[in-house]
Scaffold this motif. Structure first.
Motif, PDB file in Angstrom:
ATOM      1  N   GLN A 183       1.020  -1.144   0.203  1.00 17.41           N
ATOM      2  CA  GLN A 183       0.095  -0.240  -0.196  1.00 17.41           C
ATOM      3  C   GLN A 183       0.851   1.017  -0.074  1.00 17.41           C
ATOM      4  N   THR A 184       0.358   2.312  -0.368  1.00 15.51           N
ATOM      5  CA  THR A 184       0.673   3.636  -0.892  1.00 15.51           C
ATOM      6  C   THR A 184       0.587   4.702   0.244  1.00 15.51           C
ATOM      7  N   GLN A 185       0.431   5.223   0.790  1.00 11.58           N
ATOM      8  CA  GLN A 185      -0.576   6.322   1.727  1.00 11.58           C
ATOM      9  C   GLN A 185       0.345   7.712   1.816  1.00 11.58           C
ATOM     10  N   LEU A 186      -0.487   8.375   1.774  1.00  7.32           N
ATOM     11  CA  LEU A 186       0.399   9.697   1.813  1.00  7.32           C
ATOM     12  C   LEU A 186      -0.302  10.430   2.713  1.00  7.32           C
ATOM     13  N   ALA A 187      -0.008  10.922   3.550  1.00  5.63           N
ATOM     14  CA  ALA A 187      -0.424  11.625   5.400  1.00  5.63           C
ATOM     15  C   ALA A 187      -0.551  12.972   5.454  1.00  5.63           C
ATOM     16  N   LYS A 191      -5.004  13.623   8.228  1.00  5.17           N
ATOM     17  CA  LYS A 191      -5.719  12.441   7.329  1.00  5.17           C
ATOM     18  C   LYS A 191      -4.925  11.922   7.195  1.00  5.17           C
ATOM     19  N   LYS A 192      -5.403  10.311   6.205  1.00  2.71           N
ATOM     20  CA  LYS A 192      -4.524  10.136   5.374  1.00  2.71           C
ATOM     21  C   LYS A 192      -5.187   9.508   3.983  1.00  2.71           C
ATOM     22  N   GLN A 193      -4.879   9.388   2.573  1.00  2.00           N
ATOM     23  CA  GLN A 193      -4.803   8.657   1.871  1.00  2.00           C
ATOM     24  C   GLN A 193      -4.395   7.831   0.863  1.00  2.00           C
ATOM     25  N   ASP A 194      -4.965   6.768   0.744  1.00  2.00           N
ATOM     26  CA  ASP A 194      -4.320   5.537   0.045  1.00  2.00           C
ATOM     27  C   ASP A 194      -4.514   5.790  -1.160  1.00  2.00           C
ATOM     28  N   ALA A 195      -3.309   4.500  -1.588  1.00  2.00           N
ATOM     29  CA  ALA A 195      -3.131   5.022  -3.136  1.00  2.00           C
ATOM     30  C   ALA A 195      -2.718   3.188  -2.754  1.00  2.00           C
ATOM     31  N   PRO A 196      -2.727   2.303  -4.355  1.00  2.00           N
ATOM     32  CA  PRO A 196      -2.728   1.271  -4.243  1.00  2.00           C
ATOM     33  C   PRO A 196      -1.177   0.648  -4.568  1.00  2.00           C
ATOM     34  N   LYS A 205      13.763   1.132 -10.074  1.00  2.00           N
ATOM     35  CA  LYS A 205      13.327   1.876  -9.259  1.00  2.00           C
ATOM     36  C   LYS A 205      12.484   1.730 -10.878  1.00  2.00           C
ATOM     37  N   ARG A 206      10.951   2.981  -9.653  1.00  2.00           N
ATOM     38  CA  ARG A 206       9.675   2.935 -10.051  1.00  2.00           C
ATOM     39  C   ARG A 206       8.752   3.558 -10.325  1.00  2.00           C
ATOM     40  N   ILE A 207       8.525   5.158 -10.557  1.00  2.00           N
ATOM     41  CA  ILE A 207       8.335   5.552 -10.448  1.00  2.00           C
ATOM     42  C   ILE A 207       6.616   5.866 -10.783  1.00  2.00           C
ATOM     43  N   MET A 208       6.101   6.573  -9.710  1.00  2.00           N
ATOM     44  CA  MET A 208       4.731   6.662  -9.202  1.00  2.00           C
ATOM     45  C   MET A 208       3.698   7.578  -9.088  1.00  2.00           C
ATOM     46  N   GLU A 209       2.889   8.406 -10.217  1.00  2.00           N
ATOM     47  CA  GLU A 209       2.614   9.338  -9.568  1.00  2.00           C
ATOM     48  C   GLU A 209       0.770   9.120  -8.595  1.00  2.00           C
ATOM     49  N   VAL A 210       1.066   9.755  -7.886  1.00  2.00           N
ATOM     50  CA  VAL A 210      -0.518   9.607  -6.998  1.00  2.00           C
ATOM     51  C   VAL A 210      -1.388  11.079  -6.691  1.00  2.00           C
ATOM     52  N   VAL A 223       1.725  15.956   3.573  1.00  2.00           N
ATOM     53  CA  VAL A 223       3.591  16.496   4.282  1.00  2.00           C
ATOM     54  C   VAL A 223       4.679  14.982   3.954  1.00  2.00           C
ATOM     55  N   ASN A 224       3.684  13.682   4.383  1.00  2.00           N
ATOM     56  CA  ASN A 224       4.850  12.710   4.198  1.00  2.00           C
ATOM     57  C   ASN A 224       4.081  11.649   3.207  1.00  2.00           C
ATOM     58  N   ALA A 225       5.351  10.886   3.101  1.00  2.00           N
ATOM     59  CA  ALA A 225       4.665   9.187   1.945  1.00  2.00           C
ATOM     60  C   ALA A 225       5.262   8.006   2.363  1.00  2.00           C
TER      61      ALA A 225
END
Length: 267
Positions: A183-187, A191-196, A205-210, A223-225
């Motif tokens: 799981q990818t999460q933005l804090a 609150k928090k936002q979840d991403a796949p 390497k892997r580049i991911m756009e959320v 503020v945090n990934a």
């Protein structure tokens, strides 16, 4: 993942046509979609036909590579992957399930491949009069007992891009083992936002756009990934574009309001 564009487009067209022409009859399932096994491995795939029409299925195994941006590029099965299927073609009656068993091994670990199932025999055609064929994958990973270690994972970039309303993450696996981010999460501050999640392959390497759920302003700024693995997590403070300073959300406290209004001139 880098896909062969014509093939990817045709698969999408097939699925869309099937949904538009007869949504009730397109009810095919492959279980599981992903199997992470040892090496050598024995596995089983379940093919389900929930439609009212008997369907023909042909299996084809392929190797694949994944680009930094997550595009898949398929090719013929690598010669060092040894795969034995209990069958490569069969017919599933309506409302029935068919099981396929396989044995797989490779001198290299980790290794991976996909078994595509091509379903045909649908009682409709595309607008151009072509027969419809639906392809569904079962992806297999042959893995060692060791898993990726936290020390081998680096988050090289974690950027907030307000103008594009997204966060850009760049993750690197410096080790020899396969890793999976569950799981990818933005804090945020409140609150928090979840991403796949996504797989991260050895020495890649892997580049991911959320995309952000809301415009990043005021308190509504991530503020945090956080990347959650099975046994550990990796955290990184976000920076704003190319700035070195970490992102901070604006919190509307009485002190902050007084300072912004000039009521408190102390540094």
């Amino acid at each position: 993942m880098k896909c062969n564009v014509p093939k990817a487009a045709s698969r999408l067209l097939v699925v869309l046509c099937g949904l538009l022409l007869d949504a009730s009859s397109v009810a095919q399932t492959v279980r599981p979609l992903i199997s992470e096994l040892g090496n050598p491995a024995k596995g089983r795939v379940e093919y389900v036909n929930d439609s009212l029409t008997p369907l023909n299925v042909v299996l084809e195994a392929r190797s694949f590579s994944v680009s930094e941006t997550g595009e898949i590029s398929y090719r013929a099965l690598d010669p060092d992957i040894h795969l034995k299927l209990s069958t490569t073609s069969f017919r599933i009656q309506p409302q029935q399930t068919y099981y396929v068993f396989y044995e797989a091994s490779s001198p290299k670990t980790p290794s991976w491949f996909v078994i595509y199932a091509a379903f045909s025999g649908f009682p409709f055609r595309t607008a151009q009069g072509m027969n419809v064929r639906l392809e569904l994958p079962h992806t297999v990973y042959l893995l060692p007992k060791q898993s990726v270690d936290k020390s081998e994972i680096r988050m090289d970039r974690a950027e907030l891009r307000p103008a594009e309303n997204k966060v850009l993450l760049e993750v690197e696996n410096t080790g020899d083992n396969f890793g999976r981010i569950l799981q990818t999460q933005l804090a945020y501050s409140k609150k928090k936002q979840d991403a796949p999640g996504f797989p991260i392959f050895p020495h890649s390497k892997r580049i991911m756009e959320v995309p952000l759920d809301e415009k990043p302003e005021g308190e509504n700024v991530p503020v945090n990934a956080v990347l959650q693995f099975e046994k550990f997590k990796v955290e990184q403070k976000l920076t704003r574009g190319d700035e070195a300073e970490p992102v901070a959300s604006t919190v509307s406290t009485p002190a902050a309001i007084a300072k912004n209004s000039g009521a408190d001139s102390n540094p």
